[in-house]
Design a protein around this motif. Structure first.
Motif, PDB file in Angstrom:
ATOM      1  N   ALA A   1       0.831  -1.213   0.000  1.00 29.63           N
ATOM      2  CA  ALA A   1       0.000   0.000   0.000  1.00 29.63           C
ATOM      3  C   ALA A   1       0.863   1.260   0.000  1.00 29.63           C
ATOM      4  CB  ALA A   1      -0.931  -0.008   1.216  1.00 29.63           C
ATOM      5  N   ILE A   2       1.928   1.250   0.787  1.00 28.59           N
ATOM      6  CA  ILE A   2       2.841   2.400   0.807  1.00 28.59           C
ATOM      7  C   ILE A   2       3.478   2.578  -0.575  1.00 28.59           C
ATOM      8  CG2 ILE A   2       5.006   3.303   1.761  1.00 28.59           C
ATOM      9  CD1 ILE A   2       4.271   1.850   4.385  1.00 28.59           C
ATOM     10  N   ASN A   3       3.904   1.463  -1.168  1.00 31.83           N
ATOM     11  CA  ASN A   3       4.544   1.535  -2.482  1.00 31.83           C
ATOM     12  C   ASN A   3       3.568   2.044  -3.541  1.00 31.83           C
ATOM     13  OD1 ASN A   3       6.789   1.200  -4.203  1.00 31.83           O
ATOM     14  ND2 ASN A   3       6.051  -0.800  -4.877  1.00 31.83           N
ATOM     15  N   ARG A   4       2.317   1.600  -3.474  1.00 29.97           N
ATOM     16  CA  ARG A   4       1.293   2.107  -4.406  1.00 29.97           C
ATOM     17  C   ARG A   4       1.149   3.618  -4.275  1.00 29.97           C
ATOM     18  NH1 ARG A   4      -4.462  -1.118  -4.736  1.00 29.97           N
ATOM     19  NH2 ARG A   4      -3.684  -3.157  -5.416  1.00 29.97           N
ATOM     20  N   SER A   5       1.100   4.080  -3.028  1.00 26.65           N
ATOM     21  CA  SER A   5       0.928   5.509  -2.783  1.00 26.65           C
ATOM     22  C   SER A   5       2.101   6.310  -3.317  1.00 26.65           C
ATOM     23  CB  SER A   5       0.758   5.762  -1.283  1.00 26.65           C
ATOM     24  OG  SER A   5      -0.356   5.060  -0.767  1.00 26.65           O
ATOM     25  N   LEU A   6       3.309   5.800  -3.099  1.00 22.51           N
ATOM     26  CA  LEU A   6       4.501   6.496  -3.578  1.00 22.51           C
ATOM     27  C   LEU A   6       4.539   6.516  -5.111  1.00 22.51           C
ATOM     28  CD1 LEU A   6       7.134   5.145  -1.023  1.00 22.51           C
ATOM     29  CD2 LEU A   6       6.054   7.397  -1.062  1.00 22.51           C
TER      30      LEU A   6
ATOM     31  N   CYS B   1      10.778   2.172  -5.787  1.00 22.80           N
ATOM     32  CA  CYS B   1      10.975   1.661  -4.425  1.00 22.80           C
ATOM     33  C   CYS B   1      10.923   0.142  -4.430  1.00 22.80           C
ATOM     34  CB  CYS B   1       9.908   2.218  -3.488  1.00 22.80           C
ATOM     35  SG  CYS B   1      10.089   3.977  -3.134  1.00 22.80           S
ATOM     36  N   LYS B   2      11.517  -0.464  -3.418  1.00 23.65           N
ATOM     37  CA  LYS B   2      11.546  -1.911  -3.267  1.00 23.65           C
ATOM     38  C   LYS B   2      11.013  -2.298  -1.891  1.00 23.65           C
ATOM     39  CE  LYS B   2      13.401  -2.903  -7.268  1.00 23.65           C
ATOM     40  NZ  LYS B   2      12.652  -3.690  -8.287  1.00 23.65           N
ATOM     41  N   LEU B   3      10.464  -3.517  -1.808  1.00 23.55           N
ATOM     42  CA  LEU B   3       9.900  -4.021  -0.561  1.00 23.55           C
ATOM     43  C   LEU B   3      10.800  -5.107   0.008  1.00 23.55           C
ATOM     44  CD1 LEU B   3       6.188  -4.254  -1.754  1.00 23.55           C
ATOM     45  CD2 LEU B   3       7.248  -2.448  -0.379  1.00 23.55           C
ATOM     46  N   LYS B   4      11.139  -4.960   1.272  1.00 24.89           N
ATOM     47  CA  LYS B   4      11.999  -5.930   1.964  1.00 24.89           C
ATOM     48  C   LYS B   4      11.150  -6.693   2.975  1.00 24.89           C
ATOM     49  CE  LYS B   4      16.141  -6.169   4.928  1.00 24.89           C
ATOM     50  NZ  LYS B   4      15.542  -6.399   6.257  1.00 24.89           N
ATOM     51  N   TRP B   5      11.104  -8.001   2.805  1.00 30.98           N
ATOM     52  CA  TRP B   5      10.317  -8.851   3.698  1.00 30.98           C
ATOM     53  C   TRP B   5      10.861  -8.748   5.115  1.00 30.98           C
ATOM     54  CZ3 TRP B   5      11.262 -13.037   6.882  1.00 30.98           C
ATOM     55  CH2 TRP B   5      10.159 -13.832   7.224  1.00 30.98           C
ATOM     56  N   PRO B   6       9.997  -8.615   6.141  1.00 31.06           N
ATOM     57  CA  PRO B   6       8.540  -8.573   6.030  1.00 31.06           C
ATOM     58  C   PRO B   6       7.940  -7.181   6.208  1.00 31.06           C
ATOM     59  CG  PRO B   6       9.136  -9.142   8.272  1.00 31.06           C
ATOM     60  CD  PRO B   6      10.440  -8.879   7.533  1.00 31.06           C
ATOM     61  N   ASN B   7       8.770  -6.127   6.395  1.00 35.71           N
ATOM     62  CA  ASN B   7       8.126  -4.880   6.843  1.00 35.71           C
ATOM     63  C   ASN B   7       8.853  -3.586   6.495  1.00 35.71           C
ATOM     64  OD1 ASN B   7      10.274  -5.441   8.585  1.00 35.71           O
ATOM     65  ND2 ASN B   7       9.348  -4.333  10.261  1.00 35.71           N
ATOM     66  N   ASP B   8       9.628  -3.552   5.427  1.00 38.64           N
ATOM     67  CA  ASP B   8      10.372  -2.332   5.109  1.00 38.64           C
ATOM     68  C   ASP B   8      10.180  -1.922   3.648  1.00 38.64           C
ATOM     69  OD1 ASP B   8      11.543  -2.019   7.647  1.00 38.64           O
ATOM     70  OD2 ASP B   8      13.111  -3.463   7.160  1.00 38.64           O
TER      71      ASP B   8
ATOM     72  N   TRP C   1       3.884  -7.506  -5.056  1.00 34.54           N
ATOM     73  CA  TRP C   1       5.048  -7.775  -4.201  1.00 34.54           C
ATOM     74  C   TRP C   1       6.211  -8.276  -5.063  1.00 34.54           C
ATOM     75  CZ3 TRP C   1       6.489  -7.018   0.820  1.00 34.54           C
ATOM     76  CH2 TRP C   1       7.699  -7.602   1.182  1.00 34.54           C
ATOM     77  N   ARG C   2       5.919  -9.214  -5.947  1.00 38.31           N
ATOM     78  CA  ARG C   2       6.962  -9.797  -6.805  1.00 38.31           C
ATOM     79  C   ARG C   2       7.673  -8.707  -7.610  1.00 38.31           C
ATOM     80  NH1 ARG C   2       7.622 -14.591  -9.898  1.00 38.31           N
ATOM     81  NH2 ARG C   2       9.470 -14.323 -11.203  1.00 38.31           N
ATOM     82  N   GLU C   3       6.903  -7.767  -8.129  1.00 36.88           N
ATOM     83  CA  GLU C   3       7.478  -6.693  -8.950  1.00 36.88           C
ATOM     84  C   GLU C   3       8.449  -5.827  -8.150  1.00 36.88           C
ATOM     85  OE1 GLU C   3       5.916  -2.684 -11.296  1.00 36.88           O
ATOM     86  OE2 GLU C   3       4.505  -4.270 -10.785  1.00 36.88           O
ATOM     87  N   ALA C   4       8.187  -5.668  -6.841  1.00 38.10           N
ATOM     88  CA  ALA C   4       9.000  -4.757  -6.031  1.00 38.10           C
ATOM     89  C   ALA C   4       9.886  -5.485  -5.030  1.00 38.10           C
ATOM     90  CB  ALA C   4       8.084  -3.789  -5.286  1.00 38.10           C
ATOM     91  N   ASP C   5       9.953  -6.810  -5.107  1.00 34.58           N
ATOM     92  CA  ASP C   5      10.695  -7.620  -4.134  1.00 34.58           C
ATOM     93  C   ASP C   5      12.188  -7.285  -4.181  1.00 34.58           C
ATOM     94  OD1 ASP C   5      11.834  -9.587  -2.539  1.00 34.58           O
ATOM     95  OD2 ASP C   5      10.495 -11.162  -3.260  1.00 34.58           O
ATOM     96  N   LEU C   6      12.714  -6.770  -3.084  1.00 33.49           N
ATOM     97  CA  LEU C   6      14.111  -6.329  -3.019  1.00 33.49           C
ATOM     98  C   LEU C   6      15.092  -7.482  -3.231  1.00 33.49           C
ATOM     99  CD1 LEU C   6      16.154  -4.028  -2.350  1.00 33.49           C
ATOM    100  CD2 LEU C   6      15.929  -4.687   0.058  1.00 33.49           C
ATOM    101  N   PHE C   7      14.740  -8.677  -2.752  1.00 36.72           N
ATOM    102  CA  PHE C   7      15.709  -9.782  -2.740  1.00 36.72           C
ATOM    103  C   PHE C   7      15.318 -10.946  -3.644  1.00 36.72           C
ATOM    104  CE2 PHE C   7      17.006  -8.432   1.793  1.00 36.72           C
ATOM    105  CZ  PHE C   7      18.034  -7.650   1.289  1.00 36.72           C
ATOM    106  N   TYR C   8      14.349 -10.770  -4.542  1.00 36.71           N
ATOM    107  CA  TYR C   8      13.920 -11.913  -5.349  1.00 36.71           C
ATOM    108  C   TYR C   8      15.088 -12.473  -6.165  1.00 36.71           C
ATOM    109  CZ  TYR C   8      11.202 -14.987  -8.286  1.00 36.71           C
ATOM    110  OH  TYR C   8      10.716 -16.107  -8.917  1.00 36.71           O
ATOM    111  N   ASN C   9      15.269 -13.804  -6.076  1.00 33.88           N
ATOM    112  CA  ASN C   9      16.356 -14.532  -6.752  1.00 33.88           C
ATOM    113  C   ASN C   9      17.742 -14.100  -6.288  1.00 33.88           C
ATOM    114  OD1 ASN C   9      15.414 -16.656  -8.253  1.00 33.88           O
ATOM    115  ND2 ASN C   9      15.128 -15.474 -10.117  1.00 33.88           N
ATOM    116  N   GLU C  10      17.810 -13.518  -5.097  1.00 28.74           N
ATOM    117  CA  GLU C  10      19.098 -13.167  -4.487  1.00 28.74           C
ATOM    118  C   GLU C  10      19.389 -14.164  -3.363  1.00 28.74           C
ATOM    119  OE1 GLU C  10      21.165 -10.686  -5.193  1.00 28.74           O
ATOM    120  OE2 GLU C  10      20.019  -9.184  -6.311  1.00 28.74           O
ATOM    121  N   TYR C  11      20.683 -14.410  -3.140  1.00 25.51           N
ATOM    122  CA  TYR C  11      21.067 -15.250  -2.010  1.00 25.51           C
ATOM    123  C   TYR C  11      21.000 -14.411  -0.735  1.00 25.51           C
ATOM    124  CZ  TYR C  11      22.419 -19.187  -4.877  1.00 25.51           C
ATOM    125  OH  TYR C  11      22.383 -20.265  -5.732  1.00 25.51           O
ATOM    126  N   VAL C  12      20.276 -14.925   0.249  1.00 23.44           N
ATOM    127  CA  VAL C  12      20.065 -14.212   1.506  1.00 23.44           C
ATOM    128  C   VAL C  12      20.302 -15.167   2.670  1.00 23.44           C
ATOM    129  CG1 VAL C  12      18.352 -12.671   0.467  1.00 23.44           C
ATOM    130  CG2 VAL C  12      17.592 -14.766   1.620  1.00 23.44           C
TER     131      VAL C  12
END
Length: 324
Positions: free
Chosen positions: A161-166, A174-181, A270-281
């Motif tokens: 929702a925050i990302n939509r607003s921005l 902007c990117k989304l970091k699981w679970p709350n950033d 979420w997938r579109e803005a996922d900060l770490f998708y397909n990254e090693y974490v």
């Protein structure tokens, strides 16, 4: 006594907000205290992040004019169709704490906003640095008829929702970091703290806390990770009242759909803005670390982690995710 001091400080801030000089004598007369008491109140305000300076013979002045949150303006921007009740306070210990303490008396969709928090809270017991008038500190109350199980993935929904607003504001990267950033160019822009109240088998209520950096003072030094604010990104002033109204409207609409359908309709966002998708974490919980390839989230809001060819879900709680 504390309430009277808070009212006095609010009056002083309103008088200083336009950026003009005001003598200690004038301010004292305005709020009904002595010049020495004015000086003490000004000292308190500088300690919570308000940039006030004084010049002998001229009085006190803000380093730059200050746009205050305006309860009436926000309500007007929400429109007559909105059922949200909005309350703006000047200085509070924590908006989440306030809403939690009054949760059963508050209507669904109630929003508390503050200019400053003296004990702002983030996830995992961390402090949310909350200087005066420079960010958005808000908490929304929401009741879920389906109980605890109907809240799975709620913090992720709030991030979307925050990302939509921005995006509506024109900030599209902007990117989304699981679970709350929410991040921008690998620097933290916003954080979310969801706290749940209720009993198993009955309605449950959530306190949805949101903090967004808007125009932080240069002197901020207590934040323990790379961060950014909206003014640095846009290179122009940001109307906090307009942004708050936009977030409230967006989040309220999405929560209504979330109650009926869960997180599933929002997974692609979420997938579109996922900060770490397909990254090693690695996931960190206390002294334990689990390494793997981030494969996004499932409908329950769990982080999907691939390790040794197997993908397993990991839920929030005290888990923290970092890039390997």
């Amino acid at each position: 006594m504390r309430k009277k001091a808070a009212q006095t400080r609010s009056l002083l801030i309103k008088q200083l907000a336009n950026g003009d000089f005001n003598s200690g004598e004038l301010l004292g007369e305005l709020v009904g205290v002595s010049r020495s008491a004015v000086a003490n109140h000004i000292k308190y305000l500088t300690n919570i992040g308000l940039d006030v300076f004084s010049v002998k013979g001229r009085g006190y002045r803000l380093a730059s004019p200050l746009q205050l949150l305006d309860q009436n303006k926000i309500s007007a921007l929400l429109g007559q169709q909105s059922t949200n009740v909005v309350e703006v306070v000047s200085i509070i210990d924590s908006t989440n704490t306030y809403v939690k303490e009054h949760l059963h008396q508050l209507p669904k969709g109630y929003v508390c906003l503050a200019e400053a928090q003296t004990h702002g809270r983030g996830r995992r017991g961390k402090t949310w640095v909350s200087p005066f008038g420079s960010s958005i500190y808000m908490s929304m109350a929401w009741t879920f008829k389906g109980g605890y199980q109907s809240m799975a993935g709620l913090s992720l929904l709030v991030g979307i929702a925050i990302n939509r607003s921005l995006k509506t504001m024109g900030i599209k990267d902007c990117k989304l970091k699981w679970p709350n950033d929410v991040f921008h160019n690998c620097r933290k822009l916003a954080g979310i703290l969801v706290e749940v109240e209720g009993q198993v088998g009955s309605d449950a209520s959530a306190v949805i806390g949101i903090g967004i950096n808007v125009d932080l003072p240069n002197a901020v030094s207590e934040i323990d990770q790379p961060f950014v604010d909206l003014v640095s990104i846009t290179q122009k002033p940001v109307d906090r009242n307009e942004l708050v109204a936009l977030i409230i409207l967006t989040l309220t609409t999405m929560l209504t759909e979330f109650e009926l359908k869960g997180l599933a309709p929002f997974l692609s966002e979420w997938r579109e803005a996922d900060l770490f998708y397909n990254e090693y974490v690695y996931l960190e919980s206390g002294s334990n670390r689990i390494h793997g390839l981030s494969k996004g989230i499932n409908e329950g809001g769990a982080l999907m982690l691939e390790n040794a060819g197997k993908v397993t879900p990991h839920h929030g709680g005290e888990i923290s995710v970092r890039k390997s």
